[in-house]
Write an enzyme that holds these catalytic residues in place. Structure first.
Site, short mmCIF file in Angstrom:
data_model
loop_
_atom_site.label_atom_id
_atom_site.label_comp_id
_atom_site.label_asym_id
_atom_site.label_seq_id
_atom_site.Cartn_x
_atom_site.Cartn_y
_atom_site.Cartn_z
N ASP A 15 0.89 -1.18 -0.02
CA ASP A 15 0.10 -0.42 -0.13
C ASP A 15 1.13 1.09 0.24
O ASP A 15 2.53 1.25 0.21
CB ASP A 15 -0.93 0.18 1.22
N SER A 16 0.53 2.31 -0.16
CA SER A 16 1.38 4.13 -0.15
C SER A 16 1.81 3.89 1.19
O SER A 16 2.65 4.89 1.29
CB SER A 16 0.16 5.13 -1.02
N TYR A 47 -0.46 8.49 -2.27
CA TYR A 47 -0.93 8.34 -3.86
C TYR A 47 -2.00 9.04 -4.71
O TYR A 47 -1.91 8.70 -5.59
CB TYR A 47 -0.90 6.89 -4.09
N GLY A 48 -2.82 9.06 -3.97
CA GLY A 48 -3.92 9.36 -4.26
C GLY A 48 -4.23 10.54 -5.31
O GLY A 48 -5.44 11.24 -5.95
N CYS A 78 -4.08 -1.37 -2.66
CA CYS A 78 -4.58 0.00 -2.33
C CYS A 78 -4.78 0.58 -3.72
O CYS A 78 -5.19 -0.29 -4.55
CB CYS A 78 -2.83 0.82 -2.24
N ASN A 79 -6.05 1.04 -3.75
CA ASN A 79 -7.28 1.31 -4.70
C ASN A 79 -6.68 2.48 -5.47
O ASN A 79 -7.06 1.85 -7.10
CB ASN A 79 -8.47 2.02 -3.65
N THR A 80 -5.51 3.53 -5.06
CA THR A 80 -4.92 3.83 -6.35
C THR A 80 -4.24 3.09 -7.02
O THR A 80 -3.95 3.25 -8.64
CB THR A 80 -4.37 4.91 -5.74
N GLU A 163 -5.67 10.41 8.00
CA GLU A 163 -4.35 10.56 8.99
C GLU A 163 -3.77 11.23 9.93
O GLU A 163 -2.63 11.18 10.83
CB GLU A 163 -2.99 10.45 8.18
N CYS A 197 -11.58 3.21 -1.04
CA CYS A 197 -10.77 4.02 -0.04
C CYS A 197 -9.63 2.51 0.79
O CYS A 197 -11.14 2.41 1.70
CB CYS A 197 -10.52 4.98 -0.08
N THR A 198 -9.01 2.20 0.96
CA THR A 198 -8.67 1.95 2.26
C THR A 198 -8.76 1.85 3.09
O THR A 198 -9.41 1.94 4.45
CB THR A 198 -6.91 1.30 2.22
N HIS A 199 -8.62 4.26 3.54
CA HIS A 199 -8.47 4.10 4.75
C HIS A 199 -9.85 4.26 5.41
O HIS A 199 -10.36 5.19 6.60
CB HIS A 199 -8.16 5.68 4.42
N1 DGL Z 1 -4.55 3.46 -0.08
C1 DGL Z 1 -5.02 4.74 -0.48
C2 DGL Z 1 -5.96 3.88 -1.68
O1 DGL Z 1 -6.75 3.31 -1.06
C3 DGL Z 1 -5.26 5.58 0.04
C4 DGL Z 1 -4.08 6.38 0.56
C5 DGL Z 1 -2.96 7.43 -0.38
O2 DGL Z 1 -3.90 8.23 -1.40
O3 DGL Z 1 -1.97 7.19 -0.82
O4 DGL Z 1 -6.74 4.31 -2.71
#
Ligand code: DGL
Length: 278
Positions: A15-16, A47-48, A78-80, A163, A197-199
């Site tokens: 993940d990012s 990363y988003g 990570c979705n992004t 975060e 998104c994982t968050h």
């Molecule tokens: N882990 C990213 C996602 O699921 C979110 C955090 C990021 O933007 O890096 O999209």
């Protein structure tokens, strides 16, 4: 990395940053015997809001790093990264690196699941600006369920809220309410909402307050974990390359003690990380 190496290794989870820990938690719960090696690129997160080229470049570096650590299978938790890098890595890079290794993402398994959940075919997605701009969810949904209507809403403030540990504070309500209203103003009859998104599971209590009670909210951890288990059942040739000593290791590109502190917030359990460079 030795090409075609058959020595079993941990399942890599990338993940990012910290968000993928919400997915890892469910994988560990469902598959306790398997070894997992988590890598968070915290030094370069989020990363988003980054471009396609950069997300692809960073994700590829991480995948190659995990392969070099002995992982035969890497999950982009990570979705992004799944939206912007997965397809190119699968189609272009694996053949060059080692065609026996595999990289899987989180979008496809999530989309497969919503087909079983949505009754009226109106599906809403919350995601980072990067995931939304990639149109990955719309494209996957259109492929699997051409009759569905998909509505997406970018939530640029939600990752920073989590975060900065503001997810449960009153200030978060403003941003959560705003994006929920924007999504439902596109279609009031959405019956299934994906937290893409994982968050976002860490904002679930607040999201639930504003999403109409007629809509079901879908988080990804359990879906992705079930899908991984199913993948390994269908691919015994990969399953035997996944080691099983119940170990969990954590790598981060940022400060290790900060990672360990945040990991207990994201996973509700402690995690000692090692700092690495990509
Ligand atoms: N882990 C990213 C996602 O699921 C979110 C955090 C990021 O933007 O890096 O999209």
């Amino acid at each position: 990395m030795k090409q075609n190496d058959k020595t079993p290794g941990p399942i890599g989870v990338f993940d990012s940053g910290y968000g993928g820990l919400t997915i890892l938690k469910d994988m560990c719960r469902l598959m306790p015997d398997y070894d997992f090696l988590y890598l968070g690129d915290n030094a370069r997160a989020p990363y988003g809001t980054r471009s396609f080229e950069i997300v692809y470049e960073f994700t590829l570096q991480a995948v190659e790093y995990l392969f070099n650590q002995g992982c035969h299978l890497v999950i982009l938790a990570c979705n992004t990264a799944s939206a912007k890098a997965l397809r190119t890595i699968q189609q272009n890079d694996l053949a060059r690196i080692d065609e026996t290794r595999r990289v899987l993402g989180v979008i496809r398994p999530t989309v497969e699941e919503i087909g079983k959940i949505s009754l009226n075919g109106n599906v809403g997605i919350f995601g980072t600006p990067g995931t939304v701009q990639s149109h990955s969810y719309e494209l996957e949904i259109a492929k699997l369920y051409p009759d569905f209507n998909t509505y997406v809403q970018s939530c640029p403030m939600w990752v920073p809220l989590v975060e900065n540990r503001e997810a449960e504070n009153p200030g978060a309500d403003y941003f959560v309410k705003q994006e929920v209203e924007r999504l439902f103003s596109q279609c009031p009859d959405i019956d299934t909402v994906i937290l893409g998104c994982t968050h976002y599971p860490l904002l679930l209590q607040k999201i639930r307050q504003y999403v109409p009670s007629t809509a079901r909210i879908v988080t990804q951890g359990e879906i992705v974990a079930e899908s991984l288990k199913d993948y390994l059942r269908r691919h015994p040739e990969m399953d035997i390359k996944c080691s099983r000593n119940g170990s969990r290791q954590y790598l981060t590109t940022e400060n290790a003690s900060r990672f360990s502190e945040m990991a207990s917030f994201f996973m509700c359990q402690s995690a000692m990380a090692t700092q690495i460079q990509l």
